[in-house]
Structures are given as structure tokens and as C-alpha cells.
Design a protein around this motif. Structure first.
Motif, PDB file in Angstrom:
ATOM      1  N   PHE A 212       0.780  -1.141   0.007  1.00  0.00           N
ATOM      2  CA  PHE A 212       0.027  -0.019   0.062  1.00  0.00           C
ATOM      3  C   PHE A 212       1.047   1.362  -0.137  1.00  0.00           C
ATOM      4  CE2 PHE A 212      -2.658   3.193   1.671  1.00  0.00           C
ATOM      5  CZ  PHE A 212      -3.729   3.351   1.280  1.00  0.00           C
ATOM      6  N   ALA A 213       0.589   2.147  -0.774  1.00  0.00           N
ATOM      7  CA  ALA A 213       1.300   3.603  -0.839  1.00  0.00           C
ATOM      8  C   ALA A 213       0.412   4.682  -1.097  1.00  0.00           C
ATOM      9  CB  ALA A 213       2.327   3.585  -1.893  1.00  0.00           C
ATOM     10  N   HIS A 214       0.747   5.766  -0.532  1.00  0.00           N
ATOM     11  CA  HIS A 214      -0.053   7.030  -0.401  1.00  0.00           C
ATOM     12  C   HIS A 214       0.783   8.134  -0.487  1.00  0.00           C
ATOM     13  CE1 HIS A 214      -3.638   9.672   0.242  1.00  0.00           C
ATOM     14  NE2 HIS A 214      -4.367   8.420   0.416  1.00  0.00           N
ATOM     15  N   THR A 215       0.147   9.343  -1.347  1.00  0.00           N
ATOM     16  CA  THR A 215       0.972  10.589  -1.157  1.00  0.00           C
ATOM     17  C   THR A 215       0.698  11.079   0.116  1.00  0.00           C
ATOM     18  OG1 THR A 215      -0.863  11.382  -2.255  1.00  0.00           O
ATOM     19  CG2 THR A 215       1.077  10.701  -3.460  1.00  0.00           C
ATOM     20  N   TRP A 216       1.697  11.843   0.779  1.00  0.00           N
ATOM     21  CA  TRP A 216       1.482  12.402   1.899  1.00  0.00           C
ATOM     22  C   TRP A 216       0.523  13.699   1.714  1.00  0.00           C
ATOM     23  CZ3 TRP A 216       2.297  10.125   6.371  1.00  0.00           C
ATOM     24  CH2 TRP A 216       2.244  10.866   7.690  1.00  0.00           C
ATOM     25  N   VAL A 217      -0.536  13.801   2.050  1.00  0.00           N
ATOM     26  CA  VAL A 217      -1.599  14.935   1.746  1.00  0.00           C
ATOM     27  C   VAL A 217      -2.188  15.396   3.253  1.00  0.00           C
ATOM     28  CG1 VAL A 217      -2.233  14.129  -0.524  1.00  0.00           C
ATOM     29  CG2 VAL A 217      -3.406  13.109   1.599  1.00  0.00           C
ATOM     30  N   THR A 218      -3.076  16.306   3.092  1.00  0.00           N
ATOM     31  CA  THR A 218      -3.407  17.063   4.130  1.00  0.00           C
ATOM     32  C   THR A 218      -5.102  16.735   4.361  1.00  0.00           C
ATOM     33  OG1 THR A 218      -3.398  19.185   3.045  1.00  0.00           O
ATOM     34  CG2 THR A 218      -1.367  18.687   4.407  1.00  0.00           C
ATOM     35  N   THR A 219      -5.607  15.955   3.503  1.00  0.00           N
ATOM     36  CA  THR A 219      -6.876  15.679   3.627  1.00  0.00           C
ATOM     37  C   THR A 219      -7.451  15.297   4.883  1.00  0.00           C
ATOM     38  OG1 THR A 219      -6.856  13.585   2.832  1.00  0.00           O
ATOM     39  CG2 THR A 219      -6.858  15.321   1.023  1.00  0.00           C
ATOM     40  N   LYS A 220      -8.745  15.548   5.162  1.00  0.00           N
ATOM     41  CA  LYS A 220      -9.232  15.164   6.572  1.00  0.00           C
ATOM     42  C   LYS A 220      -9.027  13.866   6.691  1.00  0.00           C
ATOM     43  CE  LYS A 220     -13.493  15.654   9.148  1.00  0.00           C
ATOM     44  NZ  LYS A 220     -14.954  16.183   9.038  1.00  0.00           N
ATOM     45  N   ASP A 221      -9.402  12.922   5.654  1.00  0.00           N
ATOM     46  CA  ASP A 221      -9.507  11.571   5.950  1.00  0.00           C
ATOM     47  C   ASP A 221      -8.000  10.901   6.322  1.00  0.00           C
ATOM     48  OD1 ASP A 221     -12.064  10.949   5.751  1.00  0.00           O
ATOM     49  OD2 ASP A 221     -11.953   9.395   4.185  1.00  0.00           O
ATOM     50  N   PHE A 222      -7.087  11.607   5.436  1.00  0.00           N
ATOM     51  CA  PHE A 222      -5.499  11.111   5.731  1.00  0.00           C
ATOM     52  C   PHE A 222      -5.156  11.448   6.991  1.00  0.00           C
ATOM     53  CE2 PHE A 222      -1.051  11.319   5.125  1.00  0.00           C
ATOM     54  CZ  PHE A 222      -0.844  10.072   4.399  1.00  0.00           C
ATOM     55  N   ARG A 223      -5.470  12.873   7.385  1.00  0.00           N
ATOM     56  CA  ARG A 223      -4.813  13.286   8.552  1.00  0.00           C
ATOM     57  C   ARG A 223      -5.541  12.248   9.750  1.00  0.00           C
ATOM     58  NH1 ARG A 223      -6.119  18.391   6.925  1.00  0.00           N
ATOM     59  NH2 ARG A 223      -7.848  18.561   8.652  1.00  0.00           N
ATOM     60  N   TYR A 224      -6.923  12.030   9.786  1.00  0.00           N
ATOM     61  CA  TYR A 224      -7.483  11.062  10.868  1.00  0.00           C
ATOM     62  C   TYR A 224      -6.707   9.943  10.932  1.00  0.00           C
ATOM     63  CZ  TYR A 224     -11.095   8.323  13.006  1.00  0.00           C
ATOM     64  OH  TYR A 224     -11.790   7.572  13.897  1.00  0.00           O
ATOM     65  N   ALA A 225      -6.443   9.145   9.658  1.00  0.00           N
ATOM     66  CA  ALA A 225      -6.176   7.919   9.713  1.00  0.00           C
ATOM     67  C   ALA A 225      -4.831   7.725  10.348  1.00  0.00           C
ATOM     68  CB  ALA A 225      -5.897   7.462   8.059  1.00  0.00           C
ATOM     69  N   THR A 226      -4.051   8.743   9.957  1.00  0.00           N
ATOM     70  CA  THR A 226      -2.255   8.625  10.632  1.00  0.00           C
ATOM     71  C   THR A 226      -2.378   8.966  12.021  1.00  0.00           C
ATOM     72  OG1 THR A 226      -2.152  11.089   9.911  1.00  0.00           O
ATOM     73  CG2 THR A 226      -1.369   9.214   8.370  1.00  0.00           C
ATOM     74  N   ARG A 227      -3.170   9.791  12.691  1.00  0.00           N
ATOM     75  CA  ARG A 227      -3.536  10.084  13.953  1.00  0.00           C
ATOM     76  C   ARG A 227      -3.873   8.878  14.673  1.00  0.00           C
ATOM     77  NH1 ARG A 227      -6.035  16.135  13.197  1.00  0.00           N
ATOM     78  NH2 ARG A 227      -4.118  17.095  12.706  1.00  0.00           N
ATOM     79  N   ARG A 228      -4.787   8.019  13.927  1.00  0.00           N
ATOM     80  CA  ARG A 228      -5.335   6.830  14.690  1.00  0.00           C
ATOM     81  C   ARG A 228      -4.321   5.752  14.586  1.00  0.00           C
ATOM     82  NH1 ARG A 228      -9.031   6.991  17.839  1.00  0.00           N
ATOM     83  NH2 ARG A 228      -9.623   4.969  17.671  1.00  0.00           N
ATOM     84  N   PHE A 229      -3.177   5.696  13.858  1.00  0.00           N
ATOM     85  CA  PHE A 229      -2.496   4.546  13.759  1.00  0.00           C
ATOM     86  C   PHE A 229      -2.096   3.903  15.165  1.00  0.00           C
ATOM     87  CE2 PHE A 229      -0.345   5.922   9.659  1.00  0.00           C
ATOM     88  CZ  PHE A 229      -1.229   5.281   8.938  1.00  0.00           C
ATOM     89  N   LYS A 230      -1.641   4.540  16.130  1.00  0.00           N
ATOM     90  CA  LYS A 230      -1.359   3.893  17.328  1.00  0.00           C
ATOM     91  C   LYS A 230      -2.523   3.690  18.413  1.00  0.00           C
ATOM     92  CE  LYS A 230       3.084   4.292  16.619  1.00  0.00           C
ATOM     93  NZ  LYS A 230       3.765   2.960  16.380  1.00  0.00           N
ATOM     94  N   LYS A 231      -3.673   4.169  18.007  1.00  0.00           N
ATOM     95  CA  LYS A 231      -4.919   3.990  18.856  1.00  0.00           C
ATOM     96  C   LYS A 231      -5.702   3.104  18.469  1.00  0.00           C
ATOM     97  CE  LYS A 231      -4.825   9.019  20.377  1.00  0.00           C
ATOM     98  NZ  LYS A 231      -5.586  10.153  20.241  1.00  0.00           N
ATOM     99  N   THR A 232      -5.341   2.536  16.865  1.00  0.00           N
ATOM    100  CA  THR A 232      -6.364   1.481  16.377  1.00  0.00           C
ATOM    101  C   THR A 232      -6.267   0.018  16.920  1.00  0.00           C
ATOM    102  OG1 THR A 232      -6.315   2.701  14.429  1.00  0.00           O
ATOM    103  CG2 THR A 232      -6.924   0.268  14.358  1.00  0.00           C
ATOM    104  N   ASP A 233      -7.350  -0.466  17.385  1.00  0.00           N
ATOM    105  CA  ASP A 233      -7.199  -1.907  17.705  1.00  0.00           C
ATOM    106  C   ASP A 233      -7.270  -2.778  16.479  1.00  0.00           C
ATOM    107  OD1 ASP A 233      -7.353  -4.454  19.041  1.00  0.00           O
ATOM    108  OD2 ASP A 233      -9.165  -3.919  20.314  1.00  0.00           O
ATOM    109  N   CYS A 234      -6.242  -3.333  16.114  1.00  0.00           N
ATOM    110  CA  CYS A 234      -6.286  -3.932  14.888  1.00  0.00           C
ATOM    111  C   CYS A 234      -6.704  -5.578  15.144  1.00  0.00           C
ATOM    112  CB  CYS A 234      -4.863  -4.219  14.578  1.00  0.00           C
ATOM    113  SG  CYS A 234      -4.182  -2.728  13.730  1.00  0.00           S
ATOM    114  N   ARG A 235      -7.039  -5.762  16.322  1.00  0.00           N
ATOM    115  CA  ARG A 235      -7.739  -7.133  16.484  1.00  0.00           C
ATOM    116  C   ARG A 235      -9.091  -7.247  16.281  1.00  0.00           C
ATOM    117  NH1 ARG A 235      -6.335  -7.423  23.023  1.00  0.00           N
ATOM    118  NH2 ARG A 235      -7.092  -5.492  22.516  1.00  0.00           N
ATOM    119  N   ASN A 236      -9.584  -5.949  15.810  1.00  0.00           N
ATOM    120  CA  ASN A 236     -11.263  -6.343  15.700  1.00  0.00           C
ATOM    121  C   ASN A 236     -11.404  -6.495  14.156  1.00  0.00           C
ATOM    122  OD1 ASN A 236     -11.950  -5.821  18.384  1.00  0.00           O
ATOM    123  ND2 ASN A 236     -11.698  -3.738  18.104  1.00  0.00           N
TER     124      ASN A 236
END
Length: 301
Positions: A277-301
Motif C-alpha cells: 500500500f502506498a499513499h501520497t502524503w496529503v493534508t486531507t481530512k481522511d488522511f490526517r485522521y487515519a495517520t493520527r489513529r495509527f497507534k490508537k487503532t485496535d487491529c484485533r477487531n
């Protein structure tokens, strides 16, 4: 004694043997290794093979994967192909190998099922520089008999081909199959974050073609590691990504220069870092939200 069972989902026909006790249960964590035939639950993280009509799988599987983590990692690469709907039984075929139903003997896909899926899906894969792999060679599987899995849903080649030939269909397929994005929704970014072994923000110094496919050499100093996984110091020092398993030959968003990219991937058995997976580093709302959630995301679900 054998009885035929047809699952209500319509995904698969299998032979249900009465002596299930030969499949032994072991600890069903993602990190455990299984060297002898064992029944385990299909983990929720294994997105490729959910809702397939059964919840228990045989390990090692029919691709000789000995751990659930290996099954999960290897199966991620096939999610985009399933999403193209190149053949209505492509999921049935792949899951019969990645997550074989737990019986007292392995049940392989029939050769005709493999040939049908290959016929309709190989052109789609080739279009995006993804060859039909040796591990799925159809002559490895038995000719049609009462002990192998046959095609259930027919094929979707006509509908799929018409979608691919249209500009809209082509763009949609490119977006799904290459995992190469500049405007992906947060849910998709987080989904691939959970599946990836490593996640890094990088700048690319060089892009080169080689006999093994296109490779991307990142600036090892200008990076941010979100997930390290199994990467070792030497991997981080050379930080070279390969795209041979993802169809990136048709993706032109990754270029050398001052732009940052979010790169996710896995470490192959030959220690190459493969981009999934690759993504340009952008400042869109979705992209910022996703990168901020990385450490908080429960990947077991």
C-alpha cells in the motif's frame, strides 16, 4: 461414511467426514506454528476468507503456511483481485487454499475450478504486471472428482471485461488493484495499516527498474516509523522497497524528490521489503485522521 454438506452461503461444497476428532486443536494465536494437521478458528483479521460458510480451517494450509500470521500476511495481496470480481469463484478458489476447511483429510480445489479462475483473472493480473504465480499452477490440482471443490457460481468474465474496457472501470480497477492512492478513505488506510508488517513515512531518493521489478530507494534519514514489525537495523539502513508483488509498474505517483509518501508492506522470505500500500502524503481530512489513529487503532477487531 461421508455425507455431502452444502453451506447456506453458497460459497463452497465440501465433503463432511464424521471422524472430525483427527483434527487436533491447539492454541489458536496468530503467532503459533503448526507442523501437524490441526483445526483452528479462522481469525477475524484474515479478511480474505470471512463469511465463506465455515469458521474452522486446517493448518498447515494447502499452501504450506505453518502459522496464521503467515497466512494473513500472504493473503492480503489477493484482496484486490477478489474485489475486481474477475470470476465469481475467485474467493472460493483462494480460500480453499489459504483457509482449507477442517476435515480429516485435505480437500483441494478441482483443476477445472483453477483453470476457470485463471482464465478470467490472469488477464486482469497481467494488465497490472502481476503474473499468475507458480504456487497456483493448475496442473497441481486433481481433475474433477467427488473429493475436490468444483466451481459453484459460474464466471463473471463478460461483465468484468466490459467494466475494464470503460474508462471509469479502468480507473476504479487501477485504484483498487495497485493499492496506490492519493485520496484513499480513512477506513481503507487503517485497514491496510493493520494488515501491514511495517508502516513508514519516507522520501524517495531513487526509482530503478531491475530484472526483479521496480524498486524504490528511500532516504533513510528523512523517515518516520509508525510500525516496525520484523524490520531489522540493516533493513532500515538500506530502506529499499520492491513492487514486484503489487502491480506498481502502472503506478506513477511515487517519484524521487522532496515529497513524502506513506508506505506499507511486508518482508518477503528473501528479505525484500514488498510494498502492499502506498499513499501520497496529503493534508486531507481522511488522511490526517487515519495517520493520527495509527497507534490508537485496535487491529484485533
Amino acid at each position: 461414511m461421508v455425507s455431502h454438506t452444502i453451506f447456506s452461503s453458497g460459497m463452497i461444497i465440501v465433503l463432511a467426514f464424521l471422524n472430525f476428532d483427527k483434527c487436533r486443536s491447539m492454541q489458536e494465536g496468530l503467532t503459533g506454528r503448526y507442523s501437524k494437521p490441526t483445526c483452528v478458528n479462522i481469525p477475524r483479521q484474515l479478511s480474505l476468507c470471512q463469511d465463506i460458510g465455515y469458521s474452522r480451517m486446517r493448518m498447515p494450509n494447502l499452501l504450506d503456511h505453518e502459522s496464521l500470521s503467515e497466512v494473513q500476511t500472504q493473503s492480503v495481496s489477493w484482496l484486490p483481485l477478489v474485489r475486481t470480481a474477475c470470476h465469481e469463484d475467485v474467493k472460493l478458489f483462494l480460500c480453499s487454499l489459504f483457509t482449507p476447511v477442517c476435515l480429516d483429510r485435505p480437500i483441494y480445489p478441482c483443476r477445472s475450478l483453477c483453470e476457470e479462475v485463471k482464465r478470467d483473472c490472469e488477464p486482469v493480473m497481467s494488465q497490472f504486471c502481476f503474473p499468475w504465480p507458480e504456487m497456483l499452477r493448475c496442473d497441481k490440482y486433481p481433475e474433477d472428482n467427488n473429493l475436490c471443490i468444483t466451481a459453484q457460481m459460474g464466471n463473471a468474465s463478460n461483465a468484468n471485461n466490459s467494466a475494464i474496457t470503460s474508462n471509469t472501470g479502468q480507473e476504479k480497477l487501477m485504484n483498487v488493484y495497485t493499492q496506490c492512492h492519493n485520496d484513499a478513505p480513512a477506513s481503507l488506510i487503517l485497514e491496510y495499516y493493520c494488515k501491514a508488517e511495517f508502516v513508514i513515512r519516507v522520501k524517495i531518493d531513487k526509482v530503478r527498474d531491475s530484472t526483479d521489478g521496480k524498486k524504490y530507494i528511500a532516504n533513510k534519514k528523512k523517515r518516520k516509523i509508525y510500525k516496525k514489525g520484523t524490520l531489522k537495523k540493516r533493513d532500515l539502513n538500506r530502506l529499499t522497497f520492491w513492487a514486484t508483488e503489487t502491480g506498481f509498474c502502472n503506478c506513477d505517483i511515487i517519484t524521487k524528490g522532496n515529497d513524502f509518501y506513506l508506505v506499507m508492506g511486508k518482508k518477503a522470505k528473501d528479505n525484500k521489503l514488498i510494498m502492499t500500500f502506498a499513499h501520497t502524503w496529503v493534508t486531507t481530512k481522511d488522511f490526517r485522521y487515519a495517520t493520527r489513529r495509527f497507534k490508537k487503532t485496535d487491529c484485533r477487531n
